[in-house]
Write a protein that holds these residues in place. Structure first.
Motif, PDB file in Angstrom:
ATOM      1  N   ILE A   6     109.067   9.745 -33.259  1.00  8.64           N
ATOM      2  CA  ILE A   6     108.240   9.014 -32.302  1.00  8.64           C
ATOM      3  C   ILE A   6     107.085   9.913 -31.909  1.00  8.64           C
ATOM      4  O   ILE A   6     107.287  10.998 -31.362  1.00  8.64           O
ATOM      5  CB  ILE A   6     109.042   8.592 -31.055  1.00  8.64           C
ATOM      6  CG1 ILE A   6     110.168   7.629 -31.435  1.00  8.64           C
ATOM      7  CG2 ILE A   6     108.111   7.940 -30.023  1.00  8.64           C
ATOM      8  CD1 ILE A   6     111.066   7.236 -30.273  1.00  8.64           C
ATOM      9  N   ASN A   7     105.877   9.480 -32.215  1.00  7.67           N
ATOM     10  CA  ASN A   7     104.669  10.218 -31.856  1.00  7.67           C
ATOM     11  C   ASN A   7     104.056   9.582 -30.615  1.00  7.67           C
ATOM     12  O   ASN A   7     103.715   8.394 -30.629  1.00  7.67           O
ATOM     13  CB  ASN A   7     103.654  10.178 -33.001  1.00  7.67           C
ATOM     14  CG  ASN A   7     104.120  10.949 -34.216  1.00  7.67           C
ATOM     15  OD1 ASN A   7     104.655  12.040 -34.095  1.00  7.67           O
ATOM     16  ND2 ASN A   7     103.920  10.379 -35.401  1.00  7.67           N
ATOM     17  N   VAL A   8     103.942  10.356 -29.544  1.00  5.51           N
ATOM     18  CA  VAL A   8     103.353   9.818 -28.314  1.00  5.51           C
ATOM     19  C   VAL A   8     101.841   9.886 -28.422  1.00  5.51           C
ATOM     20  O   VAL A   8     101.246  10.968 -28.420  1.00  5.51           O
ATOM     21  CB  VAL A   8     103.861  10.571 -27.075  1.00  5.51           C
ATOM     22  CG1 VAL A   8     103.192  10.017 -25.816  1.00  5.51           C
ATOM     23  CG2 VAL A   8     105.382  10.444 -26.962  1.00  5.51           C
ATOM     24  N   GLY A   9     101.234   8.721 -28.574  1.00  3.78           N
ATOM     25  CA  GLY A   9      99.791   8.617 -28.655  1.00  3.78           C
ATOM     26  C   GLY A   9      99.225   8.147 -27.328  1.00  3.78           C
ATOM     27  O   GLY A   9      99.647   8.603 -26.261  1.00  3.78           O
ATOM     28  N   PRO A  64     101.950  18.010 -33.983  1.00  2.00           N
ATOM     29  CA  PRO A  64     102.643  16.841 -34.538  1.00  2.00           C
ATOM     30  C   PRO A  64     102.632  16.797 -36.061  1.00  2.00           C
ATOM     31  O   PRO A  64     103.620  16.380 -36.681  1.00  2.00           O
ATOM     32  CB  PRO A  64     101.864  15.656 -33.943  1.00  2.00           C
ATOM     33  CG  PRO A  64     101.294  16.189 -32.686  1.00  2.00           C
ATOM     34  CD  PRO A  64     100.949  17.618 -32.979  1.00  2.00           C
ATOM     35  N   LEU A  65     101.522  17.232 -36.676  1.00  2.43           N
ATOM     36  CA  LEU A  65     101.458  17.244 -38.138  1.00  2.43           C
ATOM     37  C   LEU A  65     102.525  18.167 -38.726  1.00  2.43           C
ATOM     38  O   LEU A  65     103.310  17.770 -39.595  1.00  2.43           O
ATOM     39  CB  LEU A  65     100.061  17.676 -38.583  1.00  2.43           C
ATOM     40  CG  LEU A  65      99.746  17.699 -40.083  1.00  2.43           C
ATOM     41  CD1 LEU A  65      98.251  17.588 -40.287  1.00  2.43           C
ATOM     42  CD2 LEU A  65     100.252  18.968 -40.770  1.00  2.43           C
ATOM     43  N   ARG A  66     102.552  19.404 -38.242  1.00  4.57           N
ATOM     44  CA  ARG A  66     103.480  20.391 -38.802  1.00  4.57           C
ATOM     45  C   ARG A  66     104.942  20.057 -38.473  1.00  4.57           C
ATOM     46  O   ARG A  66     105.832  20.205 -39.322  1.00  4.57           O
ATOM     47  CB  ARG A  66     103.110  21.788 -38.316  1.00  4.57           C
ATOM     48  CG  ARG A  66     101.756  22.286 -38.826  1.00  4.57           C
ATOM     49  CD  ARG A  66     101.498  23.727 -38.393  1.00  4.57           C
ATOM     50  NE  ARG A  66     102.440  24.629 -39.045  1.00  4.57           N
ATOM     51  CZ  ARG A  66     102.202  25.287 -40.183  1.00  4.57           C
ATOM     52  NH1 ARG A  66     101.049  25.129 -40.807  1.00  4.57           N
ATOM     53  NH2 ARG A  66     103.104  26.098 -40.700  1.00  4.57           N
ATOM     54  N   LEU A  67     105.186  19.601 -37.237  1.00  2.00           N
ATOM     55  CA  LEU A  67     106.563  19.255 -36.874  1.00  2.00           C
ATOM     56  C   LEU A  67     107.029  18.018 -37.633  1.00  2.00           C
ATOM     57  O   LEU A  67     108.195  17.945 -38.062  1.00  2.00           O
ATOM     58  CB  LEU A  67     106.669  19.044 -35.367  1.00  2.00           C
ATOM     59  CG  LEU A  67     106.363  20.270 -34.500  1.00  2.00           C
ATOM     60  CD1 LEU A  67     106.577  19.950 -33.025  1.00  2.00           C
ATOM     61  CD2 LEU A  67     107.203  21.479 -34.906  1.00  2.00           C
ATOM     62  N   SER A  68     106.136  17.048 -37.818  1.00  2.00           N
ATOM     63  CA  SER A  68     106.507  15.868 -38.605  1.00  2.00           C
ATOM     64  C   SER A  68     106.786  16.241 -40.055  1.00  2.00           C
ATOM     65  O   SER A  68     107.712  15.696 -40.676  1.00  2.00           O
ATOM     66  CB  SER A  68     105.388  14.820 -38.547  1.00  2.00           C
ATOM     67  OG  SER A  68     105.240  14.308 -37.248  1.00  2.00           O
ATOM     68  N   ALA A  81      93.630   8.805 -31.988  1.00  2.00           N
ATOM     69  CA  ALA A  81      93.341   7.907 -33.114  1.00  2.00           C
ATOM     70  C   ALA A  81      93.942   8.466 -34.395  1.00  2.00           C
ATOM     71  O   ALA A  81      94.426   7.719 -35.260  1.00  2.00           O
ATOM     72  CB  ALA A  81      91.830   7.717 -33.254  1.00  2.00           C
ATOM     73  N   TRP A  82      93.911   9.797 -34.538  1.00  2.00           N
ATOM     74  CA  TRP A  82      94.567  10.428 -35.691  1.00  2.00           C
ATOM     75  C   TRP A  82      96.056  10.128 -35.676  1.00  2.00           C
ATOM     76  O   TRP A  82      96.650   9.815 -36.733  1.00  2.00           O
ATOM     77  CB  TRP A  82      94.333  11.941 -35.674  1.00  2.00           C
ATOM     78  CG  TRP A  82      94.964  12.628 -36.848  1.00  2.00           C
ATOM     79  CD1 TRP A  82      94.392  12.865 -38.065  1.00  2.00           C
ATOM     80  CD2 TRP A  82      96.303  13.146 -36.932  1.00  2.00           C
ATOM     81  NE1 TRP A  82      95.296  13.495 -38.905  1.00  2.00           N
ATOM     82  CE2 TRP A  82      96.469  13.677 -38.227  1.00  2.00           C
ATOM     83  CE3 TRP A  82      97.361  13.208 -36.042  1.00  2.00           C
ATOM     84  CZ2 TRP A  82      97.665  14.264 -38.651  1.00  2.00           C
ATOM     85  CZ3 TRP A  82      98.565  13.782 -36.450  1.00  2.00           C
ATOM     86  CH2 TRP A  82      98.695  14.311 -37.746  1.00  2.00           C
ATOM     87  N   ILE A  83      96.676  10.191 -34.503  1.00  2.00           N
ATOM     88  CA  ILE A  83      98.102   9.875 -34.380  1.00  2.00           C
ATOM     89  C   ILE A  83      98.367   8.456 -34.877  1.00  2.00           C
ATOM     90  O   ILE A  83      99.333   8.206 -35.613  1.00  2.00           O
ATOM     91  CB  ILE A  83      98.577  10.029 -32.915  1.00  2.00           C
ATOM     92  CG1 ILE A  83      98.677  11.509 -32.527  1.00  2.00           C
ATOM     93  CG2 ILE A  83      99.924   9.327 -32.701  1.00  2.00           C
ATOM     94  CD1 ILE A  83      99.830  12.251 -33.165  1.00  2.00           C
ATOM     95  N   VAL A  99      97.550  21.197 -30.027  1.00  2.00           N
ATOM     96  CA  VAL A  99      98.733  20.551 -29.445  1.00  2.00           C
ATOM     97  C   VAL A  99      98.817  19.082 -29.842  1.00  2.00           C
ATOM     98  O   VAL A  99      99.902  18.566 -30.148  1.00  2.00           O
ATOM     99  CB  VAL A  99      98.726  20.701 -27.913  1.00  2.00           C
ATOM    100  CG1 VAL A  99      99.874  19.902 -27.287  1.00  2.00           C
ATOM    101  CG2 VAL A  99      98.853  22.167 -27.522  1.00  2.00           C
ATOM    102  N   LEU A 100      97.686  18.376 -29.847  1.00  2.00           N
ATOM    103  CA  LEU A 100      97.700  16.933 -30.069  1.00  2.00           C
ATOM    104  C   LEU A 100      97.717  16.526 -31.539  1.00  2.00           C
ATOM    105  O   LEU A 100      98.164  15.416 -31.864  1.00  2.00           O
ATOM    106  CB  LEU A 100      96.476  16.292 -29.397  1.00  2.00           C
ATOM    107  CG  LEU A 100      96.365  16.426 -27.884  1.00  2.00           C
ATOM    108  CD1 LEU A 100      95.154  15.652 -27.380  1.00  2.00           C
ATOM    109  CD2 LEU A 100      97.628  15.951 -27.180  1.00  2.00           C
TER     110      LEU A 100
END
Length: 252
Positions: free
Chosen positions: A134-137, A114-118, A153-155, A109-110
């Motif tokens: 916008i990535n919620v970190g 985000p990787l695939r959707l981005s 941190a990856w975000i 999920v985290l």
């Protein structure tokens, strides 16, 4: 009319994004696991703001469901102008007290979602020459707090790179780094509001308002409130051994 897709849109930061974007006359695509709650949220937004709201029930740990959201972002006939990667959850216990499956689900999920959707969103947006993500970190990304902090941190790293990579192509990519926020997030973890001092808790609506203002300015990072800007700066400078003393803050 612009369209935003928000994951984790039925509560907390995601719902605040949906409401504030609807107030600005954005149409919405709402993504969450609970289909019934999604429909209630959509009905409320349609009635209150008069915008078009589409619901897309999806469990982002399920690759088939995730692919459905990717396909919606990639649609050339129904373009999405802003992706808000907000969906997430945390694990209260420490790494070895969780199962490998629990840790993997959180990482799916985290990080993976985000990787695939981005990837889907940025492919479409750079082709059109405009859009944003916008990535919620979390400010936890600057603290040694297990796999949650590592994922956030990856975000940070991914967002900073993507911001510089795609800004020349008309796309803004920004990471929002909230701290403790008054939402359902900690309740779902079984963590009480007394786990952190009162002054550390942020108002979700003010947090999102600041985030949208920073996004409109084209910033790569948004850290809400002066106190968290100071804390984030101090955390980046402090030695890891010192920061590890605060492992239990926010876990009780």
């Amino acid at each position: 009319m612009s369209t935003a897709l928000v994951t984790g849109a039925t509560a907390g930061i995601g719902l605040a994004f949906a409401r504030q974007l609807a107030e600005r006359h954005w149409d919405l695509v709402l993504v969450a696991r609970d289909a019934e709650r999604l429909e209630r949220t959509a009905d409320d937004l349609r009635t209150t703001y008069g915008v078009e709201v589409t619901v897309l029930p999806a469990d982002l740990t399920d690759r088939a469901d995730l692919r459905g959201v990717e396909d919606r972002l990639a649609s050339p006939s129904e373009p999405v102008d802003l992706l808000v990667n907000n969906a997430g959850f945390g694990l209260k216990r420490r790494f070895l007290d969780n199962s490998a499956d629990e840790e993997t689900a959180m990482t799916e999920v985290l990080v993976i979602a985000p990787l695939r959707l981005s990837h889907a969103a940025l492919t479409a947006m750079t082709g059109r020459g405009h859009g944003g993500v916008i990535n919620v970190g979390s400010v936890a990304s600057y603290l040694p707090r297990g796999t949650y902090s590592a994922a956030k941190a990856w975000i940070n790293s991914f967002t900073e790179w993507a911001h510089n990579e795609y800004r020349p192509r008309g796309v803004t990519v920004m990471a929002l780094l909230p701290g403790f926020t008054r939402t359902e997030f900690h309740e779902r973890m079984g963590v009480s509001r007394q786990s952190a001092p009162d002054w550390m808790w942020l108002d979700v609506d003010q947090l999102v308002a600041e985030a949208l203002a920073d996004y409109e300015k084209g910033k790569a990072f948004s850290v809400p409130s002066a106190r968290y800007k100071v804390l984030a700066t101090a955390a980046r400078m402090a030695p890891t051994r010192f920061l590890q003393r605060f492992q239990l803050v926010g876990r009780k």
